[in-house]
Design a protein around this motif. Structure first.
Motif, short mmCIF file in Angstrom:
data_model
loop_
_atom_site.label_atom_id
_atom_site.label_comp_id
_atom_site.label_asym_id
_atom_site.label_seq_id
_atom_site.Cartn_x
_atom_site.Cartn_y
_atom_site.Cartn_z
N GLU A 118 0.83 -1.21 0.00
CA GLU A 118 0.00 0.00 0.00
C GLU A 118 0.86 1.26 0.00
O GLU A 118 0.59 2.22 -0.74
CB GLU A 118 -0.93 0.00 1.22
N THR B 159 1.13 4.01 -3.12
CA THR B 159 0.89 5.44 -2.96
C THR B 159 1.98 6.24 -3.69
O THR B 159 1.69 7.23 -4.38
CB THR B 159 0.88 5.82 -1.47
N ARG C 18 -2.56 -0.64 -7.73
CA ARG C 18 -2.47 -1.82 -6.87
C ARG C 18 -1.44 -2.78 -7.45
O ARG C 18 -1.18 -2.76 -8.66
CB ARG C 18 -3.83 -2.53 -6.77
#
Length: 513
Positions: free
Chosen positions: A455, A459, A488
Motif C-alpha cells: 500500500e 501510494t 495496486r
C-alpha cells in the motif's frame, strides 16, 4: 452480444485490459467470473465452482472464450507447477464436450499455451527448484536442441556436458513430466478443434526462443496441426497474455462476417526483419500470425486498409524500456526516423482510417521519443488504440484487437488508451526501475516481493505516475485530466500494476459518444 470470458489468470493484463477493450464497443457484454473463483498467483482457482458457473451462464451466451490454463490447471502459474492426473484431464475434456452438446449455439474459442522455459534463475512463477536451476534447465535444452538440429561448437559441447551434470535427475524428471502432461492437454484441445467442438484455437508460445523445450513442443504441435489440416483454425505463434483480447476480436469479426484489412506502417527499415526480445521469429512473421488470428488480412497500401497499424520497432538493437533514459543504443536514432513515421500516422488519420499503434521498439514498456511525438503532434487522441507493454506479441495482439473492436473515438476508447499510456509507458518504462533501485532498497524490499508495504509503495507509484503525466505530457494532461488515480500490485511485486482512475475531457475536445 453476450460473451463468456475465462481468462488465463487473474492479472490485469488478462482481465481488466480485455474488459476495457470490450467497453470500446457498445454492442459487447463481456461476462467474467468473480475474483474469488480465480487463481491467486500460485494458488489454483476453484475449478469445480468455475465449471458450475460456466454451465449456468452458457445458455445466455453466443460466445465462449475458453482457457484450459484456468479450467484444468487453475491458472497460468499453476499450469507450471501442478501434479495432476491423467484422469483429471480426461474429466476436463468430457466436461468441455458436454458443455458444447448442451449449448450448440455456443461458438467456442480456446487458448492452449505452450509452457514457457525462462532463461534465468527465479521461482517467482516457476517450481521452487527454478530458483537454483532455472538458467541451467533452459540452457541445457537449448544446446541439446541446437545440437540435434544444427550441431555445436566444441565449447558448446563442453558447456552442455557441464550443465547436464549440474541439474539433479529428479528436477529434470519433474520438469519434463509436467511439460509432457501439458503437451498432451494441448493435443487434446486440437482434437476438439478437429471434431468441431472448438471453433478456433490459438497456441501461444510464452517467452519463446529459437531452440529448447518450447521449440521442441512447438514442432510436435505443428506436426499434429499439419497432419489434420488444422492450419486455418489453429494458429501457433509467440505470445500469451494477449490471447484473451485476440480471441475476443476473432469472435467479433467472425460474428460480423468482417475481415479487417490491415496496413502495417513500420517506423524503421530493418524493423520487419528484426527478432524481438523473448520471441523466436522476426516482427513481420509474428505480425502475419496475429493478423490471421483475428481473421484479418494484410494489405500493401494505406488506401485499401480499414486499419492502419503504426508499428514502432527498434532501429537495429532492441533494448529494455528502462535503458532508454541512460544507455539507449544509437541505432534507435540512426536506423529509425520517427518524423516520417508520425507524418504517415497523421496522413492516415486525416484520411479517416482507424489508426492504431503497437509500441514495440523496446521490451517491457513504451518509447519516450514516440510518446512525446504523439502528444506534441496532436496524434495521440486520434488513435483507436495505443499499446506498449511487456513483449512485442503482447503489445501487437492487444492493439490489433482494440483496433477491430473499438467502434468510435469514444470516451471509453480515450480512457483505455490513457490507461496504457500511464501503465505501459509511464509506469513500466519511466518510473518502475527508478523506484525499484531507490525506494525498495530503502524499505528492504525487492522487485518480486513488496511484503507488507504494498500500500505504501503504491501510494508512491500513483503519485509518480501523476507527476510524470502532468509535468512531462502537459499538452495531453490539459486536454484529458486524470483524476483519482489508485494503483495496486495484484501479485505483490513491481512487475505489473493495476490502475483505477477517472478522466475529465476538456470541454470542446472532440469525443464520439
Amino acid at each position: 452480444m453476450n460473451i463468456l470470458y475465462l481468462p488465463i489468470d487473474e492479472r490485469p493484463c488478462n482481465t481488466l485490459v480485455v474488459a476495457n477493450i470490450a467497453k470500446t464497443n457498445k454492442g459487447i457484454h463481456l461476462i467474467t467470473p468473480q475474483k474469488r473463483l480465480q487463481e491467486k498467483k500460485k494458488i489454483p482457482a476453484i475449478t469445480q465452482e468455475l465449471w458450475q458457473w460456466v454451465e449456468q451462464e452458457a445458455a445466455q451466451c453466443e460466445g465462449l472464450i475458453f482457457s484450459p490454463e484456468l479450467m484444468l490447471y487453475g491458472g497460468l502459474i499453476p499450469s507450471r507447477i501442478h501434479h495432476l492426473s491423467d484422469e483429471k484431464r480426461d474429466s476436463f475434456i468430457e466436461k468441455l464436450i458436454k458443455l458444447k452438446n448442451d449449448n450448440p449455439q455456443l461458438t467456442i474459442l480456446s487458448s492452449a499455451i505452450v509452457m514457457r522455459t525462462p532463461g534465468y534463475n527465479s521461482s517467482d512463477e516457476e517450481p521452487d527448484y527454478y530458483e537454483q536451476y532455472g538458467e541451467a534447465i533452459y540452457k541445457s535444452k537449448y544446446l541439446f536442441d541446437k545440437k540435434e538440429r544444427m550441431g555445436l561448437s566444441s565449447n558448446e559441447e563442453d558447456q552442455l556436458v557441464r550443465l547436464t551434470d549440474t541439474i539433479p535427475r529428479e528436477v529434470v524428471a519433474d520438469y519434463e513430466n509436467r511439460r509432457a502432461y501439458n503437451l498432451k492437454t494441448t493435443l487434446a484441445i486440437l482434437k476438439l478443434a478437429k471434431d468441431s467442438v472448438i471453433n478456433n484455437v490459438v497456441v501461444p508460445q510464452d517467452d519463446s526462443a529459437e531452440y529448447g523445450y518450447t521449440a521442441i513442443d512447438q514442432k510436435k504441435v505443428m506436426t499434429v496441426i499439419n497432419e489434420n489440416g488444422l492450419g486455418r483454425s489453429v494458429l501457433v505463434y509467440p505470445g500469451s497474455d494477449e490471447v484473451g483480447a485476440t480471441l475476443l476480436a476473432r469472435f467479433i469479426n467472425d460474428t460480423n462476417q468482417y475481415q479487417p484489412k490491415v496496413y502495417a506502417l513500420f517506423s524503421s527499415t530493418l524493423g520487419p526483419s528484426l527478432i524481438p526480445n523473448y520471441e523466436d521469429r522476426p516482427f513481420f512473421e509474428t505480425l502475419k500470425k496475429h493478423v490471421q488470428a483475428i481473421n484479418g488480412k494484410l494489405v500493401e497500401s494505406m488506401s485499401e486498409a480499414d486499419i492502419v497499424l503504426g508499428y514502432n520497432t527498434p532501429g537495429k538493437i532492441m533494448q529494455e524500456s528502462w535503458e532508454q533514459e541512460t544507455n539507449i543504443d544509437q541505432t534507435y536514432y540512426s536506423f529509425r526516423d520517427l518524423n516520417t513515421f508520425i507524418d504517415a500516422l497523421k496522413e492516415a488519420i486525416s484520411a479517416g482510417k482507424k489508426v492504431i499503434v503497437a509500441d514495440s521498439a523496446f521490451s517491457n514498456g513504451g518509447d519516450r521519443e514516440l510518446i512525446n511525438a504523439l502528444v506534441r503532434e496532436n496524434v495521440f487522441l486520434g488513435l483507436y488504440s495505443y499499446k506498449g507493454w511487456n513483449t512485442n506479441a503482447n503489445t501487437l495482439g492487444t492493439t490489433l484487437a482494440q483496433g477491430c473492436i473499438a467502434d468510435s473515438l469514444s470516451r471509453e476508447t480515450i480512457k483505455t488508451n490513457i490507461y496504457h499510456l500511464l501503465d505501459d509507458f509511464i509506469y513500466q518504462a519511466m518510473i518502475r526501475m527508478n523506484l525499484t533501485k531507490s525506494v525498495l532498497k530503502q524499505e528492504d524490499l525487492n522487485y518480486f516481493d513488496l511484503k507488507d508495504k504494498a500500500e505504501k509503495i503504491n501510494t508512491l507509484i500513483s503519485q509518480a505516475i501523476l507527476d510524470y503525466y502532468n509535468n512531462h505530457l502537459t499538452t495531453l494532461a490539459n486536454e484529458v485530466a486524470v483524476k483519482s488515480l489508485i494503483t495496486r500490485s495484484p501479485w505483490n511485486r513491481m512487475f505489473e500494476t493495476e490502475l483505477e482512475f477517472d478522466i475529465h475531457i476538456r470541454e470542446g475536445e472532440r469525443v464520439e459518444e
